[in-house]
Design an enzyme around this catalytic site. Structure first.
Site, short mmCIF file in Angstrom:
data_model
loop_
_atom_site.label_atom_id
_atom_site.label_comp_id
_atom_site.label_asym_id
_atom_site.label_seq_id
_atom_site.Cartn_x
_atom_site.Cartn_y
_atom_site.Cartn_z
CD GLU A 153 -2.49 -1.22 2.62
OE1 GLU A 153 -3.35 -0.28 2.79
OE2 GLU A 153 -2.32 -1.98 3.42
NE ARG A 170 3.80 -7.96 10.06
CZ ARG A 170 3.47 -6.78 10.19
NH1 ARG A 170 2.32 -6.75 10.68
NH2 ARG A 170 3.82 -5.87 10.13
CE LYS A 224 2.90 0.61 4.94
NZ LYS A 224 2.39 0.32 3.56
#
Length: 549
Positions: free
Chosen positions: A32, A257, A267
Site C-alpha cells: 500500500e 512476519r 508504518k
C-alpha cells in the site's frame, strides 16, 4: 540462483507444478503506498521474488492503492526505488486503481446475485452489530433491501450523491459466522478524495480486503503469499473470487512476519516518528526502513543473504539484529577498503622526526582481498590519535599510550610518550613523543616487542570529517505504562556525532562509498549531508559480532 530453503509454500509450488495445476508460477508483492517499506517488507518481497525466479516464473509489483486519503506518489516512487535497490526486479508493474472499473462491475454482480447490499449504519453501529468472538452478530435493518434498491443506491454512491461515511456497500454472507471477517464485511466506502492515479473519477473506493483477491485473480497470481495476520481473511478472499465469478482462482498462503527487537515496523508509528521530528526523515539511518538502512550503509546482498537464512514458517519469528549485522559484515569484509580514521582526535608531536618532512608509507587496501592493492598514507612530525588511546595514569594491563610507554603506529613506527601538555583547566591537549626510525613497518624489524598498536591520521593532510554513531532508536523492550506511547521510549542517545579526521586518500569519496575504519567498524558515506567540502560517515556496524551461525 541457488534454490530456496524448503518450506511449506515452496512445497505447494512443487506439488502444483508436478500435478499440472499451474504451468507457470506468478507471484506479486502488493504494498500500500501509504509509507516507506521497512526491513519486515524485505522478507515479504524476497519470499515472493525468489519463489517466482527459482521456478522461472513471473514476479509482479502491484500497488494496492485503494485508499486515496493516505496514499501519495512520494511513497510509490520510494517503494519502487527500494525494491530495485534490493535487486528484486519485477516483470510487471500494476496498480489496483487500474482495475477500479472491473471491481465496480464485480460489486454490481454481487448485488444482482443478492450477495451485497447498501447499508446506512454508521461505523460505530456496524461495530456494535458485528458481535464479538463469543457472541454472533445481528443483521443490519438495511440487510434485506431489494436488489433494485441496492443497485440504485450503489449507483447514486458512485455519482457522489452521499457524504463520506453516509453509506457503505457490504457483502451479504453470515452475521453468525464464527469468523468475524465473514460477518457481512464492507466492500465499498464513500471517500470524496482525489486519487494519485485516477484523479477525481471516483468518489467510492473498494476496501482492501475486497480489492486484493480481485487484483490477484485479474493478474492470474498462482500463489498469493502474505503475512500471517491475513490468515483469518482467507475465507473471504476465496469467497470474493468465487462469487465474483473470476476466471482465475488464486490460493492464499500465509507465513510469519519478521520482527526485530526494539524495532518499530508499523508504518503508522514510523510516520509519527517522521512527522514529530524524532528523525530527519523516512531515510534516517536509525529508521528500520529500507531507505534508512540503505543510507546507513547496509548492502542489498547482505539483506538478501539474511532473508535466505530466516525461516519461512507458519509462525511469526523474532530475529536478533545481530544476525542481520552478521551478514552485513560478511558482505563487506572482502569489498570495503581498510583505512584509518580518528573520531575523537588528540594531537601527537613526534619531536625527533624531521620538521617539514612528509613520508609516504605503504598499506594494504584490504588484507583479506589482495586484488584491491596498496594505498599510500602520509606520515609526518604531527599526527592525530584517538583521545581514549592515551591515559596519563592507566590501570594495569593498559597497553596503549601513557607516559614512558611505547606503542606501534599502524603501518608506521614505534613511538614513545615523553611529555604531556595540558591547558589551564588541566585537560590534555597534546602529547610529545619520540619515534624509532629502525622500527618502520614492513622493514622486517624483529627487535623489541610492544603490545599496543594504534591507528592515526597525519595532521597536515588529514581531512576533517563528521562521524555518526548509532544506537537503537527505541530503548530496550519495556512495558508501556498507562498514559504512555512508544514515543516515550525513544532512545535520547540513539545518535552521537563526532568530529575527527580521515586519511587524505579518501578525499574523493562519494555517497554510499563504504570503508572499514581500523578498530572502529564499517562506515558509509552519508548520502544526505555529505558535500565535496564536508564528509559525513555513518557507522554501519562495529567490527565485533555476537552472532554465531
Amino acid at each position: 540462483m541457488e534454490p530456496n530453503q524448503s518450506n511449506f509454500i515452496r512445497n505447494a509450488v512443487l506439488e502444483d507444478l508436478k500435478s499440472g495445476k499451474h504451468q507457470q508460477i506468478i507471484t506479486r508483492f502488493p504494498p500500500e503506498p501509504n509509507g516507506y517499506l521497512h526491513i519486515g517488507h524485505a522478507k515479504a518481497i524476497y519470499v515472493n521474488y525468489r519463489l517466482a525466479k527459482e521456478f522461472n516464473g513471473i514476479f509482479n509489483l502491484r500497488f494496492d492503492d485503494t485508499n486515496p486519503v493516505k496514499e501519495d506518489v512520494e511513497y510509490v516512487e520510494a517503494i519502487k526505488r527500494d525494491i530495485e535497490w534490493l535487486g528484486c526486479h519485477w516483470d510487471g508493474l500494476y496498480f489496483a486503481s487500474d482495475y477500479f472499473d472491473e471491481m465496480y462491475n464485480r460489486a454490481v454482480l454481487l448485488i444482482k446475485k443478492g450477495l451485497a447490499y447498501v447499508d446506512d449504519l454508521s461505523q460505530e453501529e456496524m461495530k456494535a452489530y458485528r458481535g464479538s468472538f463469543t457472541e454472533p452478530g445481528k443483521n443490519s435493518p438495511f440487510r434485506d433491501r431489494s436488489i433494485e434498491e441496492n443497485l440504485e443506491l450503489f449507483d447514486r454512491m458512485r455519482k457522489g450523491e452521499f457524504k463520506d461515511g453516509e453509506k457503505v456497500l457490504r457483502a451479504k454472507i453470515d452475521m453468525s459466522s464464527t469468523n468475524i471477517n465473514m460477518r457481512d464485511p464492507a466492500i465499498y466506502r464513500i471517500a470524496h478524495a482525489s486519487h494519485h492515479n485516477t484523479g477525481d473519477k471516483w468518489c467510492i473506493y473498494p476496501m482492501y480486503t475486497f480489492a486484493h483477491p480481485l487484483e490477484d485473480a485479474i493478474e492470474g497470481i498462482t500463489h498469493s503469499c502474505c503475512s500471517l495476520e491475513f490468515e483469518d481473511q482467507r475465507p473471504f478472499y476465496l469467497w470474493t473470487n468465487e462469487n465474483c465469478e473470476m476466471p482465475a482462482q488464486p490460493m492464499q498462503y500465509e507465513f510469519g512476519r519478521l520482527y526485530l527487537p526494539n524495532t518499530v515496523t508499523s508504518k503508522r508509528k514510523l510516520k509519527k516518528l517522521v512527522d514529530e521530528g524524532f528523525v530527519d526523515g523516512w531515510d534516517d539511518p536509525r529508521m528500520p526502513t529500507i531507505s534508512g538502512i540503505r543510507r546507513k550503509g547496509y548492502t542489498p546482498e547482505a539483506i538478501r543473504n539474511f532473508c535466505d537464512n530466516i525461516a519461512v514458517a507458519k509462525t511469526d519469528g523474532v530475529v536478533d539484529i545481530a544476525m542481520l549485522e552478521h551478514f552485513v559484515r560478511e558482505d563487506l569484509k572482502l569489498k570495503a577498503p581498510r583505512t584509518m580514521a580518528v573520531l575523537d582526535p588528540l594531537k601527537v608531536i613526534i619531536t625527533n622526526y624531521p620538521e617539514n618532512q612528509v613520508e609516504w608509507l605503504d598499506a594494504e587496501v584490504n588484507p583479506e582481498n589482495e586484488e584491491m592493492g596498496i594505498r599510500q598514507i602520509p606520515f609526518s612530525r604531527e599526527i592525530y590519535i584517538e583521545r581514549d588511546d592515551f591515559m596519563e595514569n592507566p590501570p594495569a594491563k593498559y597497553f596503549r599510550l601513557f607516559p614512558g610507554n611505547e606503542v606501534r603506529l599502524k603501518h608506521a613506527y614505534f613511538i614513545k610518550c615523553e611529555k604531556v601538555v595540558k591547558d589551564e583547566a588541566g585537560n590534555v591537549v597534546e602529547i610529545h613523543c619520540t619515534y624509532d626510525p629502525e622500527t618502520k613497518s614492513g622493514t622486517g624489524f624483529e627487535g623489541r616487542k610492544v603490545k599496543g598498536t594504534l591507528h592515526w591520521v597525519e595532521a597536515t593532510k588529514g581531512i576533517p570529517a563528521e562521524f555518526r554513531m548509532y544506537e537503537p532508536l527505541l530503548m530496550d523492550d519495556v512495558e508501556i505504562s498507562e498514559g504512555e506511547t512508544f514515543l516515550d521510549h525513544v532512545n535520547p542517545n540513539s545518535i552521537q556525532i563526532l568530529n575527527g579526521y580521515i586519511e587524505p586518500n579518501m578525499k574523493d569519496c562519494i555517497a554510499q562509498d563504504k570503508f572499514q575504519f581500523f578498530r572502529h567498524g564499517y562506515f558509509n558515506v552519508d548520502s544526505k549531508h555529505t558535500t565535496t567540502e564536508h564528509k559525513v560517515f555513518n557507522r554501519i556496524v562495529s567490527l565485533k559480532s555476537s552472532f554465531k551461525m
